[in-house]
Motif scaffolding. Structure first.
Motif, mmCIF file in Angstrom:
data_model
loop_
_atom_site.group_PDB
_atom_site.id
_atom_site.type_symbol
_atom_site.label_atom_id
_atom_site.label_comp_id
_atom_site.label_asym_id
_atom_site.label_seq_id
_atom_site.Cartn_x
_atom_site.Cartn_y
_atom_site.Cartn_z
ATOM 1 N N LEU A 62 3.412 -3.830 -2.573
ATOM 2 C CA LEU A 62 2.570 -2.875 -1.858
ATOM 3 C C LEU A 62 1.183 -3.454 -1.571
ATOM 4 C CD1 LEU A 62 3.406 0.430 -3.789
ATOM 5 C CD2 LEU A 62 4.099 -0.164 -1.464
ATOM 6 N N ALA A 63 0.686 -4.275 -2.499
ATOM 7 C CA ALA A 63 -0.666 -4.832 -2.352
ATOM 8 C C ALA A 63 -0.724 -6.018 -1.409
ATOM 9 C CB ALA A 63 -1.203 -5.241 -3.724
ATOM 10 N N THR A 89 5.325 -3.111 -11.819
ATOM 11 C CA THR A 89 4.333 -4.103 -11.398
ATOM 12 C C THR A 89 4.816 -4.871 -10.178
ATOM 13 O OG1 THR A 89 3.469 -4.350 -13.641
ATOM 14 C CG2 THR A 89 3.052 -6.158 -12.109
ATOM 15 N N GLU A 144 -2.920 -6.009 -8.897
ATOM 16 C CA GLU A 144 -1.617 -6.492 -8.464
ATOM 17 C C GLU A 144 -1.727 -7.440 -7.265
ATOM 18 O OE1 GLU A 144 -1.146 -3.015 -10.935
ATOM 19 O OE2 GLU A 144 -2.308 -3.311 -9.100
ATOM 20 N N ALA A 145 -2.764 -7.276 -6.450
ATOM 21 C CA ALA A 145 -2.930 -8.156 -5.293
ATOM 22 C C ALA A 145 -3.132 -9.605 -5.708
ATOM 23 C CB ALA A 145 -4.114 -7.685 -4.443
ATOM 24 N N LYS A 148 4.272 -2.762 -7.123
ATOM 25 C CA LYS A 148 2.855 -2.716 -6.750
ATOM 26 C C LYS A 148 2.403 -4.029 -6.119
ATOM 27 C CE LYS A 148 1.489 0.691 -10.230
ATOM 28 N NZ LYS A 148 0.673 0.936 -11.449
ATOM 29 N N LEU A 167 -4.518 -1.106 -6.809
ATOM 30 C CA LEU A 167 -3.752 -2.280 -6.373
ATOM 31 C C LEU A 167 -4.527 -3.597 -6.407
ATOM 32 C CD1 LEU A 167 -1.734 -0.845 -3.330
ATOM 33 C CD2 LEU A 167 -0.980 -1.083 -5.706
#
Length: 391
Positions: free
Chosen positions: A383-384, A377, A284-285, A380, A281
């Protein structure tokens, strides 16, 4: 109902833990600023020549070897390095080794052997109560070696076979590291001395330093405070060009605003990141920030010839900053880091040339890709989002 109460209590405990940890951190941080000084350097971008020179000079040490590494792997390269430290201690050389408590702990058997041979070994940044969760995330991310007070090594390379391109996952490993001599070694050594005193409560033996050097440098030891301001100062100063290279790109809100302002005033911005990732992650963060910059005119590149782990920011072909600090919030607000500011234009130009050579081995991240991430994406990214400060 009992489970819900336990979950709520745990969340409250973590929130309180983090708040207490932040307060203690801000009150007692150990950021070490130094004046500009002189020195000479040798630059490395590959691990094999770096370790060849480092291991040889460790083997030739005459008085004292002081080492801090964030990460020492358990493999042939690392065990050779530890064997050299053990050999020098058995010869009567004073050897001091600090490693990060969390990430280098698996080498406990080797550390016991080192201690038996006379190496002084200590572990940095042990998590502690009442702010266990906060201190668990406060890592000492520095990589430094000082030999006889005369030679210093500092930069992005840890110790292990993956850093010489022997990893089946990452293949070639790109990083930046410096061998330093001259007056700047005194400043680098002061950081190790401070780390040792903070970790053990002991004072390391004094050494004789060699002054001089041709090139201007300035070293800064960050302690979760200061890196953001250093980056902001360089970005605000830019008139023509900003080059950023980092394995992770999760800028603070202040830095993101300054980068957008730089684009608005016509500054050309290049960002070089790895195509592969080494943590879940983490890509993606930072992706929303990268997308916004690209859509506003920045040029983003993903290195595809191995793993890009170098940490660098350059401005207007006049100044550069390299070291251990990534371009992310962990390095800016949590980790202990050490960076070198470089003002010699010939060296800065050399670094710029190396940067654009790596761009030739990269994949361009264009506006179309930035504007239309896949559904996976997007998931994610969400989520990140809660973990941007610790990834």
């Amino acid at each position: 109902m009992r489970v819900i109460k336990v979950i709520i209590a745990f969340i409250l405990w973590v929130v309180l833990d983090v708040q207490l940890g932040k307060r203690e951190h801000r009150k007692n941080h150990r950021t070490l600023p130094f004046e500009a000084t002189k020195g000479d350097y040798r630059f490395y971008k590959n691990g094999s020549p770096l370790f060849e020179d480092l291991f040889e000079e460790v083997s030739q040490a005459q008085d004292q070897i002081d080492v801090y590494y964030y990460l020492i792997r358990r493999d042939k390269v690392s065990l050779k390095f530890l064997s050299l430290l053990k050999m020098k201690a058995e010869e009567g050389i004073k050897v001091h080794l600090i490693v990060d408590r969390m990430v280098s702990a698996p080498l406990r058997r080797e550390y016991r052997s080192l201690k038996k041979a006379g190496v002084s070994v200590s572990f940095a940044e042990t998590p502690r109560f009442p702010s266990f969760f906060y201190t668990l995330n406060r890592r000492n991310h520095r990589k430094m070696v000082v030999i006889d007070g005369a030679i210093g090594y500092v930069g992005g390379f840890n110790v292990g076979r993956e850093y010489i391109g022997k990893s089946s996952e990452f293949s070639d490993w790109r990083d930046y590291h410096l061998r330093l001599t001259g007056s700047i070694v005194r400043d680098l050594h002061r950081i190790i001395l401070d780390d040792w005193a903070y970790t053990t409560g002991e004072v390391l033996p004094s050494v004789s330093y060699r002054e001089g050097g041709e090139y201007p440098f300035q070293i800064v030891a960050f302690d979760g405070i200061g890196a953001e301001n250093t980056f902001l100062t360089m970005i605000k100063r830019a008139k023509r060009e900003i080059l950023i290279g980092s394995p992770y790109f999760i800028p603070s809100k202040k830095i993101q605003r300054e980068l957008l302002d730089a684009l608005d005033r016509g500054v050309k911005l290049h960002i070089l990141l790895p195509l592969k990732r080494d943590h879940a992650l983490v890509k993606e963060a930072g992706l929303p920030y990268l997308q916004e910059l690209v859509l506003n005119g920045a040029h983003a590149h993903h290195y595809n010839a191995g793993f890009y782990h170098a940490k660098i920011i350059m401005v207007d072909q006049e100044a550069a900053d390299i070291g251990t600090a990534n371009f992310d919030r962990r390095s800016m607000f949590l980790n202990k880091e050490v960076n070198i500011s470089i003002f010699d234009q010939a060296f800065v130009q050399h670094l710029r040339n190396e940067y654009f050579k790596d761009i030739e081995s990269s994949i361009y991240f264009d506006k179309q890709e930035a504007a239309s991430p896949s559904f996976g994406t997007k998931v994610k990214i969400q989520l990140a989002r809660p973990f941007r400060g610790v990834l």
